[in-house]
Motif scaffolding. Structure first.
Motif, PDB file in Angstrom:
ATOM      1  N   PHE A 104      -6.956  -7.847  13.965  1.00 50.98           N
ATOM      2  CA  PHE A 104      -6.631  -6.627  13.590  1.00 50.98           C
ATOM      3  C   PHE A 104      -7.744  -5.807  13.181  1.00 50.98           C
ATOM      4  CE2 PHE A 104      -2.982  -9.434  12.993  1.00 50.98           C
ATOM      5  CZ  PHE A 104      -1.913  -8.846  13.744  1.00 50.98           C
ATOM      6  N   ASP A 105      -7.718  -4.525  12.935  1.00 49.94           N
ATOM      7  CA  ASP A 105      -8.611  -3.615  12.427  1.00 49.94           C
ATOM      8  C   ASP A 105      -8.656  -3.965  11.002  1.00 49.94           C
ATOM      9  OD1 ASP A 105     -10.441  -1.765  11.576  1.00 49.94           O
ATOM     10  OD2 ASP A 105      -9.796  -0.210  13.351  1.00 49.94           O
ATOM     11  N   SER A 106      -9.588  -4.707  10.592  1.00 50.19           N
ATOM     12  CA  SER A 106      -9.488  -5.013   9.137  1.00 50.19           C
ATOM     13  C   SER A 106      -9.933  -3.938   8.246  1.00 50.19           C
ATOM     14  CB  SER A 106     -10.410  -6.157   8.846  1.00 50.19           C
ATOM     15  OG  SER A 106     -10.052  -7.332   9.594  1.00 50.19           O
ATOM     16  N   PHE A 107     -10.853  -3.210   8.538  1.00 51.97           N
ATOM     17  CA  PHE A 107     -11.105  -1.779   7.943  1.00 51.97           C
ATOM     18  C   PHE A 107     -10.116  -0.913   7.886  1.00 51.97           C
ATOM     19  CE2 PHE A 107     -12.664   2.499   7.309  1.00 51.97           C
ATOM     20  CZ  PHE A 107     -13.947   2.406   6.598  1.00 51.97           C
ATOM     21  N   ALA A 108      -9.169  -0.919   8.827  1.00 56.55           N
ATOM     22  CA  ALA A 108      -7.883  -0.019   8.750  1.00 56.55           C
ATOM     23  C   ALA A 108      -6.972  -0.536   7.893  1.00 56.55           C
ATOM     24  CB  ALA A 108      -7.420   0.156  10.222  1.00 56.55           C
ATOM     25  N   VAL A 109      -6.901  -2.177   7.995  1.00 58.85           N
ATOM     26  CA  VAL A 109      -5.784  -2.554   6.872  1.00 58.85           C
ATOM     27  C   VAL A 109      -5.968  -1.939   5.469  1.00 58.85           C
ATOM     28  CG1 VAL A 109      -5.144  -4.595   5.694  1.00 58.85           C
ATOM     29  CG2 VAL A 109      -5.567  -4.674   8.166  1.00 58.85           C
ATOM     30  N   GLY A 110      -7.581  -2.145   4.989  1.00 60.39           N
ATOM     31  CA  GLY A 110      -8.011  -1.898   3.705  1.00 60.39           C
ATOM     32  C   GLY A 110      -7.719  -0.217   3.411  1.00 60.39           C
ATOM     33  N   ALA A 111      -7.979   0.462   4.535  1.00 60.87           N
ATOM     34  CA  ALA A 111      -7.850   1.870   4.211  1.00 60.87           C
ATOM     35  C   ALA A 111      -6.350   2.127   4.297  1.00 60.87           C
ATOM     36  CB  ALA A 111      -8.375   2.745   5.537  1.00 60.87           C
ATOM     37  N   ALA A 112      -5.534   1.505   4.868  1.00 61.59           N
ATOM     38  CA  ALA A 112      -4.113   1.762   4.662  1.00 61.59           C
ATOM     39  C   ALA A 112      -3.641   1.550   3.264  1.00 61.59           C
ATOM     40  CB  ALA A 112      -3.269   0.975   5.598  1.00 61.59           C
ATOM     41  N   GLN A 113      -4.113   0.129   2.886  1.00 57.24           N
ATOM     42  CA  GLN A 113      -3.734  -0.062   1.510  1.00 57.24           C
ATOM     43  C   GLN A 113      -4.150   1.124   0.363  1.00 57.24           C
ATOM     44  OE1 GLN A 113      -5.873  -3.971   1.312  1.00 57.24           O
ATOM     45  NE2 GLN A 113      -3.603  -5.095   1.794  1.00 57.24           N
ATOM     46  N   GLY A 114      -5.557   1.466   0.691  1.00 59.58           N
ATOM     47  CA  GLY A 114      -5.810   2.349  -0.535  1.00 59.58           C
ATOM     48  C   GLY A 114      -5.196   3.563  -0.542  1.00 59.58           C
ATOM     49  N   GLN A 115      -4.727   4.142   0.876  1.00 60.53           N
ATOM     50  CA  GLN A 115      -4.285   5.433   1.008  1.00 60.53           C
ATOM     51  C   GLN A 115      -2.937   5.213   0.572  1.00 60.53           C
ATOM     52  OE1 GLN A 115      -5.746   8.073   2.174  1.00 60.53           O
ATOM     53  NE2 GLN A 115      -3.884   9.091   1.444  1.00 60.53           N
ATOM     54  N   TYR A 116      -2.323   4.139   0.461  1.00 64.53           N
ATOM     55  CA  TYR A 116      -0.907   4.144  -0.131  1.00 64.53           C
ATOM     56  C   TYR A 116      -0.867   4.209  -1.583  1.00 64.53           C
ATOM     57  CZ  TYR A 116       3.753   2.350  -0.526  1.00 64.53           C
ATOM     58  OH  TYR A 116       5.546   2.075  -0.835  1.00 64.53           O
ATOM     59  N   LEU A 117      -1.783   3.475  -2.214  1.00 64.09           N
ATOM     60  CA  LEU A 117      -1.910   3.947  -3.680  1.00 64.09           C
ATOM     61  C   LEU A 117      -2.297   5.456  -4.107  1.00 64.09           C
ATOM     62  CD1 LEU A 117      -4.458   0.848  -4.641  1.00 64.09           C
ATOM     63  CD2 LEU A 117      -1.742   0.873  -4.633  1.00 64.09           C
ATOM     64  N   ILE A 118      -2.904   5.888  -3.182  1.00 64.82           N
ATOM     65  CA  ILE A 118      -3.562   7.446  -3.355  1.00 64.82           C
ATOM     66  C   ILE A 118      -2.072   8.078  -3.275  1.00 64.82           C
ATOM     67  CG2 ILE A 118      -4.529   9.485  -2.524  1.00 64.82           C
ATOM     68  CD1 ILE A 118      -6.824   7.541  -1.713  1.00 64.82           C
ATOM     69  N   ASP A 119      -1.367   7.990  -2.231  1.00 58.47           N
ATOM     70  CA  ASP A 119       0.017   8.654  -2.119  1.00 58.47           C
ATOM     71  C   ASP A 119       1.046   8.441  -2.926  1.00 58.47           C
ATOM     72  OD1 ASP A 119      -1.322   9.811   0.285  1.00 58.47           O
ATOM     73  OD2 ASP A 119      -0.465   8.409   1.665  1.00 58.47           O
ATOM     74  N   ASN A 120       0.966   7.288  -3.847  1.00 56.71           N
ATOM     75  CA  ASN A 120       2.199   6.810  -4.399  1.00 56.71           C
ATOM     76  C   ASN A 120       1.898   6.560  -5.841  1.00 56.71           C
ATOM     77  OD1 ASN A 120       4.652   6.217  -2.414  1.00 56.71           O
ATOM     78  ND2 ASN A 120       2.702   5.366  -1.408  1.00 56.71           N
ATOM     79  N   ALA A 121       0.568   6.608  -6.421  1.00 58.13           N
ATOM     80  CA  ALA A 121       0.342   6.660  -7.869  1.00 58.13           C
ATOM     81  C   ALA A 121       0.339   8.222  -8.396  1.00 58.13           C
ATOM     82  CB  ALA A 121      -0.879   5.675  -7.955  1.00 58.13           C
ATOM     83  N   GLY A 122       0.861   8.684  -8.985  1.00 63.53           N
ATOM     84  CA  GLY A 122       1.103  10.046  -9.595  1.00 63.53           C
ATOM     85  C   GLY A 122       0.035  10.382 -10.519  1.00 63.53           C
ATOM     86  N   GLY A 123      -0.450  11.409 -10.953  1.00 65.00           N
ATOM     87  CA  GLY A 123      -1.034  11.904 -11.916  1.00 65.00           C
ATOM     88  C   GLY A 123      -2.455  11.745 -11.686  1.00 65.00           C
ATOM     89  N   SER A 124      -3.335  11.931 -13.073  1.00 59.72           N
ATOM     90  CA  SER A 124      -4.718  11.525 -13.121  1.00 59.72           C
ATOM     91  C   SER A 124      -4.842  10.661 -14.051  1.00 59.72           C
ATOM     92  CB  SER A 124      -5.482  12.667 -13.148  1.00 59.72           C
ATOM     93  OG  SER A 124      -5.207  13.584 -14.485  1.00 59.72           O
ATOM     94  N   GLY A 125      -6.163   9.836 -14.000  1.00 61.67           N
ATOM     95  CA  GLY A 125      -6.664   9.032 -14.920  1.00 61.67           C
ATOM     96  C   GLY A 125      -5.728   7.575 -14.879  1.00 61.67           C
ATOM     97  N   VAL A 126      -5.323   7.197 -13.451  1.00 63.23           N
ATOM     98  CA  VAL A 126      -4.514   6.067 -13.389  1.00 63.23           C
ATOM     99  C   VAL A 126      -5.110   4.976 -13.428  1.00 63.23           C
ATOM    100  CG1 VAL A 126      -2.622   4.893 -11.749  1.00 63.23           C
ATOM    101  CG2 VAL A 126      -2.711   7.409 -11.837  1.00 63.23           C
ATOM    102  N   PRO A 127      -4.825   3.940 -14.115  1.00 65.69           N
ATOM    103  CA  PRO A 127      -5.767   2.693 -14.115  1.00 65.69           C
ATOM    104  C   PRO A 127      -5.546   2.012 -12.803  1.00 65.69           C
ATOM    105  CG  PRO A 127      -4.205   2.867 -16.231  1.00 65.69           C
ATOM    106  CD  PRO A 127      -3.999   3.984 -15.406  1.00 65.69           C
ATOM    107  N   LEU A 128      -6.783   1.719 -12.282  1.00 63.22           N
ATOM    108  CA  LEU A 128      -6.698   1.005 -11.032  1.00 63.22           C
ATOM    109  C   LEU A 128      -7.202  -0.555 -11.291  1.00 63.22           C
ATOM    110  CD1 LEU A 128      -6.988   1.118  -7.897  1.00 63.22           C
ATOM    111  CD2 LEU A 128      -8.841   2.077  -7.915  1.00 63.22           C
ATOM    112  N   TYR A 129      -6.438  -1.504 -10.679  1.00 63.80           N
ATOM    113  CA  TYR A 129      -6.983  -2.957 -10.871  1.00 63.80           C
ATOM    114  C   TYR A 129      -7.057  -3.281  -9.450  1.00 63.80           C
ATOM    115  CZ  TYR A 129      -5.189  -2.943 -15.600  1.00 63.80           C
ATOM    116  OH  TYR A 129      -5.066  -2.850 -17.182  1.00 63.80           O
ATOM    117  N   LEU A 130      -8.332  -3.792  -9.147  1.00 65.23           N
ATOM    118  CA  LEU A 130      -8.964  -4.155  -7.892  1.00 65.23           C
ATOM    119  C   LEU A 130      -8.794  -5.680  -7.724  1.00 65.23           C
ATOM    120  CD1 LEU A 130     -12.037  -1.711  -7.860  1.00 65.23           C
ATOM    121  CD2 LEU A 130     -10.004  -1.420  -6.593  1.00 65.23           C
ATOM    122  N   TYR A 131      -8.437  -6.040  -6.598  1.00 66.86           N
ATOM    123  CA  TYR A 131      -8.506  -7.446  -6.107  1.00 66.86           C
ATOM    124  C   TYR A 131      -8.913  -7.620  -4.770  1.00 66.86           C
ATOM    125  CZ  TYR A 131      -6.136  -8.236 -10.774  1.00 66.86           C
ATOM    126  OH  TYR A 131      -5.766  -8.159 -12.124  1.00 66.86           O
ATOM    127  N   ALA A 132      -9.546  -8.945  -4.462  1.00 67.22           N
ATOM    128  CA  ALA A 132     -10.060  -9.127  -3.164  1.00 67.22           C
ATOM    129  C   ALA A 132      -9.728 -10.404  -2.903  1.00 67.22           C
ATOM    130  CB  ALA A 132     -11.552  -8.699  -3.267  1.00 67.22           C
TER     131      ALA A 132
END
Length: 368
Positions: free
Chosen positions: A134-162
């Motif tokens: 699968f296009d692994s770069f596209a998987v990560g980009a889709a995950q990131g974009q979902y957070l952008i589209d669904n986490a409202g406001g500014s200064g939103v705490p972002l927890y990263l895991y890998a």
């Protein structure tokens, strides 16, 4: 005379027994056409793939044997050697550790076997012929974009895991996510909550492999649900009040997402969380229906298995498989066939996973 006849009969039995044993083991005579090595039976994803690989060869003249490495590169090498001795012509392998799998690929290549890396790239060797992914770069980009589209406001705490630092895909997933998240970190939409290394690099749009290694080293789950749970607990215990409330969580796959989600849901200072996932595991589909997990990236392994087996059959038939791109593995550019991915959340879960026949509706509760 009788005695001699008895020994002749015994000798014949032994000869037949040896022949049967030889046939069962393959004896290097082409008994098994396609050897498949998968990383572990402990994740539902790979057990599903096993069944679908078996089904994919039904109706053909070719045979397959599937072995599991159980998270051990040594076992993986042993599995490959077992399959080589059974006379395989094509090896399909999902490496536990991309670098460590190079030795196994080289052993197969030395015997004239075509090597297909499946879903994870084998790195730093020229012994890989093809990569089905699968296009692994596209998987990560889709995950990131979902957070952008669904986490409202500014200064939103972002927890990263890998994922695991030993898995090349973990870097591709993270790179894809960072490509869309970084501008939103730089402009203050998100505030990194759990990685000093990511915080130090927040103004850098494209990270080097070493820079990603530093971040992944801090936030790796090693694809392990318990490790993900422990890490999330540690991060929330250390987090100040301004890093709680409504939060966004980049979780690399479904197994880790459920563990991390449970930890965040149990913290009374977390008022809402948006969390990503990947693989469309049954347990996570139930979590999505129940509102405990926000999304998953659906990678239809039916298509990936068909692509891999289709490629193997073409090779066995003496044809050259079609490819759609290439990936540099540190030594060569490996020809690749890429399969598309689909973002699934509560809004389209029925259409993508039930109506498509991937799962049965009766496997879930609360499905509308």
């Amino acid at each position: 005379m009788k005695k001699r006849s008895k020994w002749l009969s015994l000798g014949l039995v032994l000869t037949l027994f040896t022949a049967v044993l030889s046939a069962c083991s393959g004896g290097g005579g082409g008994e098994v056409s396609v050897g498949i090595v998968l990383p572990t039976k402990d994740e539902p994803r790979w057990v599903q793939d096993e069944q679908r690989f078996k089904e994919a060869l039904e109706g053909t003249k070719y045979t397959t044997e599937i072995l599991f490495s159980q998270g051990s590169s040594a076992k993986e090498k042993e599995n490959v050697e077992t399959l080589i001795n059974k006379g395989i012509d094509v090896l399909i392998i999902t490496p536990h550790d991309g670098d460590a799998a190079a030795a196994a690929a080289e052993a197969a290549k030395k015997e004239g076997i075509t090597v297909i890396a499946y879903d994870r790239l084998i790195t730093n060797t020229d012994a890989v012929d093809y990569f089905v992914t699968f296009d692994s770069f596209a998987v990560g980009a889709a995950q990131g974009q979902y957070l952008i589209d669904n986490a409202g406001g500014s200064g939103v705490p972002l927890y990263l895991y890998a994922g695991a630092a030993s898995d090349n895909n973990a870097f591709l997933f993270f790179e894809g996510a960072w490509s869309v998240l970084q501008p939103k970190i730089a402009d203050g939409t998100f505030v990194i909550a759990n990685s000093s290394e990511a915080e130090a690099l927040k103004d850098k749009a494209k990270l080097t492999r070493d820079e990603m290694s530093k971040i992944i080293g801090q936030v790796t789950t090693n694809w392990d649900a318990n490790e993900a749970k422990n890490k999330a607990q540690t991060h929330l215990t250390a987090a100040s009040a301004n890093l709680k409330g409504d939060v966004a969580i980049l979780a690399p796959n479904d197994g880790t997402a459920r563990s991390i989600a449970d930890v965040f849901a149990a913290d009374s200072a977390i008022t809402n969380y948006v969390i990503t996932g990947q693989d469309a595991e049954k347990a996570s589909i139930q979590y999505i229906i129940d509102g405990k997990q926000s999304m998953t990236v659906f990678k239809d392994v039916r298509t990936l298995v068909k692509d891999a087996m289709g490629m193997a059959v073409e090779i066995l038939d003496g044809k050259t498989p079609e490819t759609t791109g290439s990936y540099n593995n540190g030594k060569i550019d490996v020809k690749a066939k890429q399969t598309d991915v689909i973002v699934v959340d509560k809004n389209n879960v029925k259409a993508e996973l039930i109506d498509s026949g991937y799962y049965e509706a009766g496997e879930f509760t609360g499905l509308e």
